[in-house]
Write an enzyme that holds these catalytic residues in place. Sequence first.
Site, PDB file in Angstrom:
ATOM      1  CB  CYS A   1     -49.425  42.155 -23.932  1.00 28.77           C
ATOM      2  SG  CYS A   1     -50.632  41.781 -25.623  1.00 28.77           S
TER       3      CYS A   1
ATOM      4  CB  CYS B   1     -48.961  38.899 -25.474  1.00 29.03           C
ATOM      5  SG  CYS B   1     -48.843  40.304 -26.470  1.00 29.03           S
TER       6      CYS B   1
END
Length: 146
Positions: free
Chosen positions: A69, A72
Amino acid sequence: MSDALHVVCPHCNTVNRVPSARLAMQPDCGKCGRPVFTGHPAELDAPGFEKQVGRSDIPVLVDFWAPWCGPCRAMAPAYEQAASQLEPAMRVVKLNTEEAQELAARHGIRSIPTLALFQNGREVARQAGAMDAGSIVAWARRHAAR
């Protein structure tokens, strides 16, 4: 020792009784001897998550994330900074949703990164999306004060 709080060691998952006045004094785990607070997010697996959330008397801030991600990964340095500001008032942890898919599904994690704040074993607040360190700290403190 009525003011003692249960604080779970991020290294060995042992529940320690720490007097609230000693939280900021860098207590060590009674079992493994390592610091109970490191100023860095603790990386948890599913059993560690259950122990931290279920047995800790201090709020637990969880970053649900995954290594693939982009947002993230972009938020990771800010979360690291936030941990140094939030501990020892709360435990700051990360849970890789790729490695703990069942747990993420049980908690209804539909987008990542998602921050969730737990107190006394239950979720009290949730925020999806990447944030900067100041926003993470402000959000966590605001919701932990309730």
